[in-house]
Motif scaffolding. Structure first.
Motif, PDB file in Angstrom:
ATOM      1  N   ALA A 124       0.824  -1.204   0.000  1.00  0.00           N
ATOM      2  CA  ALA A 124       0.000   0.000   0.000  1.00  0.00           C
ATOM      3  C   ALA A 124       0.861   1.258   0.000  1.00  0.00           C
ATOM      4  CB  ALA A 124      -0.928  -0.003   1.213  1.00  0.00           C
ATOM      5  N   ALA A 125       0.287   2.333  -0.506  1.00  0.00           N
ATOM      6  CA  ALA A 125       0.968   3.623  -0.558  1.00  0.00           C
ATOM      7  C   ALA A 125       1.409   4.047   0.839  1.00  0.00           C
ATOM      8  CB  ALA A 125       0.042   4.672  -1.153  1.00  0.00           C
ATOM      9  N   GLY A 126       2.676   4.454   0.967  1.00  0.00           N
ATOM     10  CA  GLY A 126       3.205   4.943   2.229  1.00  0.00           C
ATOM     11  C   GLY A 126       3.476   3.869   3.269  1.00  0.00           C
ATOM     12  N   LYS A 127       3.272   2.614   2.951  1.00  0.00           N
ATOM     13  CA  LYS A 127       3.457   1.522   3.909  1.00  0.00           C
ATOM     14  C   LYS A 127       4.780   0.806   3.685  1.00  0.00           C
ATOM     15  CE  LYS A 127      -0.511   2.025   5.913  1.00  0.00           C
ATOM     16  NZ  LYS A 127      -0.621   2.474   7.267  1.00  0.00           N
ATOM     17  N   SER A 128       5.208   0.044   4.715  1.00  0.00           N
ATOM     18  CA  SER A 128       6.450  -0.725   4.657  1.00  0.00           C
ATOM     19  C   SER A 128       6.184  -2.171   5.042  1.00  0.00           C
ATOM     20  CB  SER A 128       7.487  -0.150   5.626  1.00  0.00           C
ATOM     21  OG  SER A 128       7.868   1.142   5.250  1.00  0.00           O
ATOM     22  N   LEU A 129       6.988  -3.061   4.510  1.00  0.00           N
ATOM     23  CA  LEU A 129       6.992  -4.478   4.862  1.00  0.00           C
ATOM     24  C   LEU A 129       8.436  -4.872   5.139  1.00  0.00           C
ATOM     25  CD1 LEU A 129       4.688  -5.896   2.039  1.00  0.00           C
ATOM     26  CD2 LEU A 129       4.083  -5.618   4.448  1.00  0.00           C
ATOM     27  N   THR A 130       8.671  -5.652   6.198  1.00  0.00           N
ATOM     28  CA  THR A 130      10.025  -6.105   6.513  1.00  0.00           C
ATOM     29  C   THR A 130      10.057  -7.622   6.520  1.00  0.00           C
ATOM     30  OG1 THR A 130      10.494  -4.137   7.826  1.00  0.00           O
ATOM     31  CG2 THR A 130      11.888  -6.063   8.227  1.00  0.00           C
ATOM     32  N   TYR A 131      11.091  -8.168   5.896  1.00  0.00           N
ATOM     33  CA  TYR A 131      11.303  -9.612   5.812  1.00  0.00           C
ATOM     34  C   TYR A 131      12.687  -9.895   6.372  1.00  0.00           C
ATOM     35  CZ  TYR A 131       7.328  -9.187   2.821  1.00  0.00           C
ATOM     36  OH  TYR A 131       6.079  -8.886   2.355  1.00  0.00           O
ATOM     37  N   SER A 132      12.804 -10.976   7.151  1.00  0.00           N
ATOM     38  CA  SER A 132      14.114 -11.299   7.711  1.00  0.00           C
ATOM     39  C   SER A 132      14.284 -12.802   7.854  1.00  0.00           C
ATOM     40  CB  SER A 132      14.312 -10.622   9.072  1.00  0.00           C
ATOM     41  OG  SER A 132      13.438 -11.177  10.029  1.00  0.00           O
ATOM     42  N   ALA A 133      15.537 -13.196   7.997  1.00  0.00           N
ATOM     43  CA  ALA A 133      15.892 -14.597   8.229  1.00  0.00           C
ATOM     44  C   ALA A 133      17.244 -14.615   8.919  1.00  0.00           C
ATOM     45  CB  ALA A 133      15.944 -15.369   6.926  1.00  0.00           C
TER      46      ALA A 133
END
Length: 188
Positions: A164-173
Motif C-alpha cells: 500500500a501507498a506509504g506503507k512498509s513491509l520487513t522480511y528477515s531470516a
C-alpha cells in the motif's frame, strides 16, 4: 517510472537501494542477475529497499543484537530487507527477495514473517517451496529425491502481492556462519 521493473541486484552488505536500480550506498556490490524485488506496476520506482545485517547473541537467555561488521564461525546473523512504498498508489505483484550471504547456512524456521508463500533458491532464478529438494541418481541407477542442504540455499523470496501507498513491509531470516569459514570474516 518503470513498467515491469526489475531491480539491479546486490550481494547483501547493508545498503539502501531504490527500485529504479540506482544504489544509494557504496556498501553494496553489484552482481547481475539477482533481483531483490520485482514490482510489476508503473509505481515500481517508488519502492525503496533498506537492507540490514546484525549479529544475534544469547546473554542470560536473552537475545542481544550487535554490530555485524565481523563474525566468527558458529555465530548467528540476521539479515533483513524493508520495502517501503514511497508513492501515493499501491504497488502490486511485489516479490521480495533476500540474498543469503556466502559462508553461511540458512536457519530453517527463522524467517519473518513465516509465510506459506516463501520460497528458496540455490541460484537466484529457480525458486521452490521450502524445504528445497533435488533429484539424485544413485550408483544403482535409481533416481531419488533428496533434501538440498541448508548451506546451499542462496536466496529467499516472499510474495506479499501488494504494498500500500506509504506503507512498509520487513522480511528477515537468520544464518549461521559455517565452520569452514576463515576464523574471522569481515562483512562490511
Amino acid at each position: 517510472m518503470l513498467a515491469n521493473a526489475t531491480l539491479a541486484t546486490l550481494v547483501l552488505l547493508a545498503c539502501t537501494f531504490t527500485a529504479n536500480g540506482q544504489p544509494v550506498s557504496s556498501k553494496a556490490l553489484e552482481k547481475p542477475g539477482f533481483p531483490l524485488a520485482t514490482p510489476k506496476t508503473q509505481s515500481a520506482a517508488a519502492v525503496e529497499i533498506k537492507l540490514a545485517r546484525r549479529k544475534v547473541s544469547l546473554v542470560d537467555a536473552n537475545e542481544i543484537f550487535q554490530d555485524a561488521s565481523t563474525a566468527k564461525p558458529g555465530e548467528i546473523l540476521e539479515e533483513s530487507a524493508t520495502y517501503t512504498n514511497k508513492s501515493k498508489i499501491v504497488v502490486t505483484e511485489l516479490e521480495a527477495t533476500l540474498p543469503i550471504p556466502f559462508g553461511t547456512e540458512f536457519m530453517a524456521n527463522s524467517t519473518k514473517p513465516a509465510a506459506a508463500l516463501i520460497r528458496a533458491s540455490t541460484d537466484g532464478m529457480n525458486f521452490q517451496t521450502i524445504p528445497l529438494k533435488r533429484k539424485v541418481k544413485l550408483s544403482s541407477g535409481v533416481e531419488v529425491e533428496q533434501a538440498v542442504p541448508l548451506n546451499e540455499y542462496r536466496f529467499l523470496r516472499w510474495y506479499p502481492g501488494e504494498l500500500a501507498a506509504g506503507k512498509s513491509l520487513t522480511y528477515s531470516a537468520r544464518f549461521k556462519i559455517v565452520e569452514d569459514t576463515p576464523q574471522t570474516i569481515k562483512l562490511k
